[in-house]
Scaffold this motif. Structure first.
Motif, PDB file in Angstrom:
ATOM      1  N   ARG A  36     -10.675   2.593  -5.559  1.00 50.69           N
ATOM      2  CA  ARG A  36      -9.667   3.492  -4.992  1.00 50.69           C
ATOM      3  C   ARG A  36     -10.180   4.169  -3.718  1.00 50.69           C
ATOM      4  NH1 ARG A  36      -6.107   3.414  -9.059  1.00 50.69           N
ATOM      5  NH2 ARG A  36      -6.793   3.828 -11.166  1.00 50.69           N
ATOM      6  N   LEU A  39     -10.246   1.488  -0.822  1.00 52.04           N
ATOM      7  CA  LEU A  39      -8.996   0.827  -0.468  1.00 52.04           C
ATOM      8  C   LEU A  39      -8.449   1.299   0.871  1.00 52.04           C
ATOM      9  CD1 LEU A  39      -6.885  -1.208  -1.396  1.00 52.04           C
ATOM     10  CD2 LEU A  39      -5.660   0.681  -2.434  1.00 52.04           C
ATOM     11  N   ASP A  40      -8.332   2.609   1.077  1.00 52.34           N
ATOM     12  CA  ASP A  40      -7.764   3.117   2.332  1.00 52.34           C
ATOM     13  C   ASP A  40      -8.610   2.753   3.551  1.00 52.34           C
ATOM     14  OD1 ASP A  40      -5.478   4.156   1.217  1.00 52.34           O
ATOM     15  OD2 ASP A  40      -6.358   6.142   0.893  1.00 52.34           O
ATOM     16  N   VAL A  42     -10.809   0.344   4.031  1.00 48.99           N
ATOM     17  CA  VAL A  42     -10.857  -1.104   4.258  1.00 48.99           C
ATOM     18  C   VAL A  42      -9.500  -1.614   4.743  1.00 48.99           C
ATOM     19  CG1 VAL A  42     -11.118  -3.337   3.101  1.00 48.99           C
ATOM     20  CG2 VAL A  42     -12.752  -1.519   2.672  1.00 48.99           C
ATOM     21  N   SER A  43      -8.417  -1.128   4.153  1.00 48.97           N
ATOM     22  CA  SER A  43      -7.097  -1.582   4.610  1.00 48.97           C
ATOM     23  C   SER A  43      -6.830  -1.116   6.040  1.00 48.97           C
ATOM     24  CB  SER A  43      -5.999  -1.097   3.662  1.00 48.97           C
ATOM     25  OG  SER A  43      -5.941   0.308   3.643  1.00 48.97           O
ATOM     26  N   ARG A  44      -7.308   0.074   6.399  1.00 45.03           N
ATOM     27  CA  ARG A  44      -7.153   0.550   7.772  1.00 45.03           C
ATOM     28  C   ARG A  44      -7.905  -0.345   8.745  1.00 45.03           C
ATOM     29  NH1 ARG A  44      -9.568   5.531   7.487  1.00 45.03           N
ATOM     30  NH2 ARG A  44      -8.037   6.023   5.922  1.00 45.03           N
ATOM     31  N   ILE A  46      -8.697  -3.533   8.294  1.00 47.51           N
ATOM     32  CA  ILE A  46      -8.045  -4.844   8.343  1.00 47.51           C
ATOM     33  C   ILE A  46      -6.793  -4.787   9.221  1.00 47.51           C
ATOM     34  CG2 ILE A  46      -6.774  -6.538   6.959  1.00 47.51           C
ATOM     35  CD1 ILE A  46      -8.803  -5.983   4.717  1.00 47.51           C
ATOM     36  N   ARG A  47      -5.992  -3.720   9.062  1.00 47.28           N
ATOM     37  CA  ARG A  47      -4.788  -3.590   9.897  1.00 47.28           C
ATOM     38  C   ARG A  47      -5.153  -3.478  11.373  1.00 47.28           C
ATOM     39  NH1 ARG A  47      -2.737  -0.209   5.674  1.00 47.28           N
ATOM     40  NH2 ARG A  47      -3.510   1.590   6.827  1.00 47.28           N
TER      41      ARG A  47
END
Length: 65
Positions: A36, A39-40, A42-44, A46-47
């Motif tokens: 958890r 997640l934020d 890593v997703s930031r 990747i985007r």
């Protein structure tokens, strides 16, 4: 040349503490919390990487949205 004594050894070469393998076990709840927390960020990342790729290709917006 004389052999290196114990003082020449590095901390990385020393064996781990004698606490045993049980001290290094990770529970399922700890893994969930780590997932958890990661997640934020890593997703930031990747985007942002995808956005830079679209900018390099000359397509500022993704046509699928």
């Amino acid at each position: 040349m004389k052999p290196a004594g114990p003082s020449a050894r590095t901390a990385a070469a020393d064996p781990p503490d004698a606490a045993g393998p049980a001290a290094h076990r990770v529970t399922g709840a700890e893994i969930e919390e780590l997932a958890r927390r990661l997640l934020d960020p890593v997703s930031r990342l990747i985007r942002a990487d995808l956005r830079r790729g679209r900018e390099r290709a000359g397509r500022l917006y993704d046509g699928r949205r």
